[in-house]
Design a protein around this motif. Structure first.
Motif, PDB file in Angstrom:
ATOM      1  N   GLY A 126       0.861  -1.172   0.000  1.00 36.99           N
ATOM      2  CA  GLY A 126       0.000   0.000   0.000  1.00 36.99           C
ATOM      3  C   GLY A 126       0.899   1.223   0.000  1.00 36.99           C
ATOM      4  O   GLY A 126       1.779   1.354   0.856  1.00 36.99           O
ATOM      5  N   LEU A 127       0.723   2.091  -0.966  1.00 31.08           N
ATOM      6  CA  LEU A 127       1.643   3.205  -1.157  1.00 31.08           C
ATOM      7  C   LEU A 127       1.041   4.517  -0.660  1.00 31.08           C
ATOM      8  O   LEU A 127      -0.171   4.666  -0.559  1.00 31.08           O
ATOM      9  N   TRP A 128       1.943   5.462  -0.373  1.00 28.69           N
ATOM     10  CA  TRP A 128       1.547   6.806   0.062  1.00 28.69           C
ATOM     11  C   TRP A 128       1.987   7.822  -0.972  1.00 28.69           C
ATOM     12  O   TRP A 128       3.061   7.700  -1.579  1.00 28.69           O
ATOM     13  N   ARG A 129       1.182   8.855  -1.155  1.00 26.41           N
ATOM     14  CA  ARG A 129       1.392   9.785  -2.252  1.00 26.41           C
ATOM     15  C   ARG A 129       2.717  10.555  -2.133  1.00 26.41           C
ATOM     16  O   ARG A 129       3.416  10.729  -3.142  1.00 26.41           O
ATOM     17  N   PRO A 164       5.824  10.032  -0.675  1.00 25.65           N
ATOM     18  CA  PRO A 164       7.059   9.378  -1.117  1.00 25.65           C
ATOM     19  C   PRO A 164       7.005   8.938  -2.574  1.00 25.65           C
ATOM     20  O   PRO A 164       8.035   8.946  -3.267  1.00 25.65           O
ATOM     21  N   VAL A 165       5.825   8.567  -3.047  1.00 28.56           N
ATOM     22  CA  VAL A 165       5.694   8.193  -4.458  1.00 28.56           C
ATOM     23  C   VAL A 165       5.951   9.403  -5.347  1.00 28.56           C
ATOM     24  O   VAL A 165       6.660   9.307  -6.363  1.00 28.56           O
ATOM     25  N   GLN A 166       5.414  10.549  -4.981  1.00 34.16           N
ATOM     26  CA  GLN A 166       5.656  11.751  -5.767  1.00 34.16           C
ATOM     27  C   GLN A 166       7.139  12.123  -5.755  1.00 34.16           C
ATOM     28  O   GLN A 166       7.690  12.548  -6.777  1.00 34.16           O
ATOM     29  N   SER A 167       7.793  11.940  -4.603  1.00 33.74           N
ATOM     30  CA  SER A 167       9.221  12.271  -4.512  1.00 33.74           C
ATOM     31  C   SER A 167      10.064  11.368  -5.404  1.00 33.74           C
ATOM     32  O   SER A 167      11.016  11.829  -6.059  1.00 33.74           O
ATOM     33  N   TYR A 168       9.706  10.097  -5.452  1.00 34.20           N
ATOM     34  CA  TYR A 168      10.459   9.148  -6.291  1.00 34.20           C
ATOM     35  C   TYR A 168      10.054   9.257  -7.757  1.00 34.20           C
ATOM     36  O   TYR A 168      10.861   9.014  -8.661  1.00 34.20           O
ATOM     37  N   GLY A 169       8.807   9.635  -7.975  1.00 28.93           N
ATOM     38  CA  GLY A 169       8.249   9.715  -9.321  1.00 28.93           C
ATOM     39  C   GLY A 169       7.116   8.715  -9.478  1.00 28.93           C
ATOM     40  O   GLY A 169       7.324   7.515  -9.228  1.00 28.93           O
ATOM     41  N   ARG A 212      -8.417  14.783  -7.580  1.00 25.79           N
ATOM     42  CA  ARG A 212      -8.374  14.296  -8.962  1.00 25.79           C
ATOM     43  C   ARG A 212      -6.965  13.806  -9.294  1.00 25.79           C
ATOM     44  O   ARG A 212      -6.793  12.766  -9.951  1.00 25.79           O
ATOM     45  N   ARG A 213      -5.959  14.542  -8.834  1.00 25.32           N
ATOM     46  CA  ARG A 213      -4.579  14.095  -9.050  1.00 25.32           C
ATOM     47  C   ARG A 213      -4.328  12.775  -8.335  1.00 25.32           C
ATOM     48  O   ARG A 213      -3.628  11.890  -8.873  1.00 25.32           O
ATOM     49  N   ALA A 214      -4.890  12.629  -7.143  1.00 26.66           N
ATOM     50  CA  ALA A 214      -4.717  11.379  -6.405  1.00 26.66           C
ATOM     51  C   ALA A 214      -5.333  10.204  -7.164  1.00 26.66           C
ATOM     52  O   ALA A 214      -4.765   9.109  -7.211  1.00 26.66           O
ATOM     53  N   VAL A 215      -6.497  10.418  -7.748  1.00 32.29           N
ATOM     54  CA  VAL A 215      -7.125   9.376  -8.566  1.00 32.29           C
ATOM     55  C   VAL A 215      -6.235   9.041  -9.747  1.00 32.29           C
ATOM     56  O   VAL A 215      -6.016   7.856 -10.074  1.00 32.29           O
ATOM     57  N   ASP A 216      -5.711  10.053 -10.421  1.00 31.68           N
ATOM     58  CA  ASP A 216      -4.819   9.824 -11.555  1.00 31.68           C
ATOM     59  C   ASP A 216      -3.594   9.007 -11.128  1.00 31.68           C
ATOM     60  O   ASP A 216      -3.164   8.086 -11.841  1.00 31.68           O
TER      61      ASP A 216
END
Length: 276
Positions: A35-38, A40-45, A85-89
């Motif tokens: 289960g991922l979190w936004r 750290p995912v955004q930081s990594y890409g 909306r960005r989170a859904v994307d």
């Protein structure tokens, strides 16, 4: 360790691990889901993370988090909808069908719980169809009442389902998290209600240990260290028809101070020992 086929590790449990380290650790231990979190995912890409987990054969069980819908100011509400909306994307890119929602607390100076909950419904009316278009379900997570003022005015599964049931189940359902509902005598019946409507979109585990730390947010105990009977809650969700992944999500400063791979292995062992 034996059967980890339904186990998913929430990234926050071992937030000290980088995304590549988390993926590598899951592969070494045979953990099939994350289960991922936004943040750290955004930081990594987002695209890079999606490729990494996809190439590793891991299933992304959820993305955390959307929500925070309770603002009164129109500009703040519009910004929250855009962010969701960005989170859904992002969820769609990562290949998960579930976006977990923390709905938001009371706006500054407000004491109107009912109004805050209605603004959540207004946001879901906009986001539900958008999520459906992207193959993503929204999962309202009720948080323990101690978080109602500042983090989440949805405190029980009853309240979460009262909101969710205004919308189709393939758009909006609930998160069942032991940490937040274990105290509620009505929760088992509400789990059955959610299951009957096809609205259990994810099931998460964390234990309740006391004393709570200052600030209370990072008080989720390791599985087996506290007061919650994990097997009992697993029986409730499975009797309601849930057969999906079981995600362990812990916010715990003591765990975060330890070696992340050690915590990952320990959590997998605890999962086997205290569930199934």
């Amino acid at each position: 360790m034996t059967d980890l086929s339904r186990f998913s590790i929430n990234q926050m449990t071992v937030k000290q691990l980088s995304i590549p380290e988390l993926v590598e650790g899951c592969l070494e231990l045979g953990i099939p889901g994350v289960g991922l979190w936004r943040e750290p995912v955004q930081s990594y890409g987002v695209e890079e993370t999606a490729k990494l987990v996809r190439d590793a054969g891991l299933t992304v069980t959820t993305l955390c988090r959307g929500g925070f819908f309770t603002a009164i100011d129109p500009d703040e509400r519009a910004a929250a909808l855009d962010d969701n909306r960005r989170a859904v994307d992002e969820a769609a890119t990562l290949g998960t069908d579930t976006l977990v929602l923390v709905s938001g607390g009371l706006p500054a100076g407000s004491k109107d719980l009912h109004g805050a909950r209605e603004r959540i419904a207004d946001a879901l009316a906009v986001l539900g169809p958008y999520a459906e278009e992207h193959g993503v379900k929204l999962a309202i997570e009720p948080l323990h009442p101690m978080y109602a003022s500042d983090r989440c005015v949805v405190s029980t599964l009853t309240q979460a389902l009262d909101l969710a049931e205004r919308f189709p189940a393939h758009q909006v359902g609930v998160t069942v998290d032991t940490y937040h509902i274990w105290w509620d005598d009505n929760a088992p019946a509400q789990i059955a209600r959610a299951g009957a409507g096809g609205r259990i979109h994810t099931f998460q585990l964390a234990d309740w240990t006391t004393p709570l730390p200052e600030g209370v947010l990072n008080g989720r105990g390791q599985i087996g260290d506290g007061a919650i009977d994990m097997r009992e809650w697993q029986r409730y969700v499975e009797a309601a028809g849930y057969t999906g992944a079981i995600e362990v999500e812990l916010f715990n400063d003591t765990l975060w101070a330890r070696d992340g791979r050690e915590v990952l292995a320990e959590t997998a062992e605890r999962f086997v020992s205290h569930t199934l």
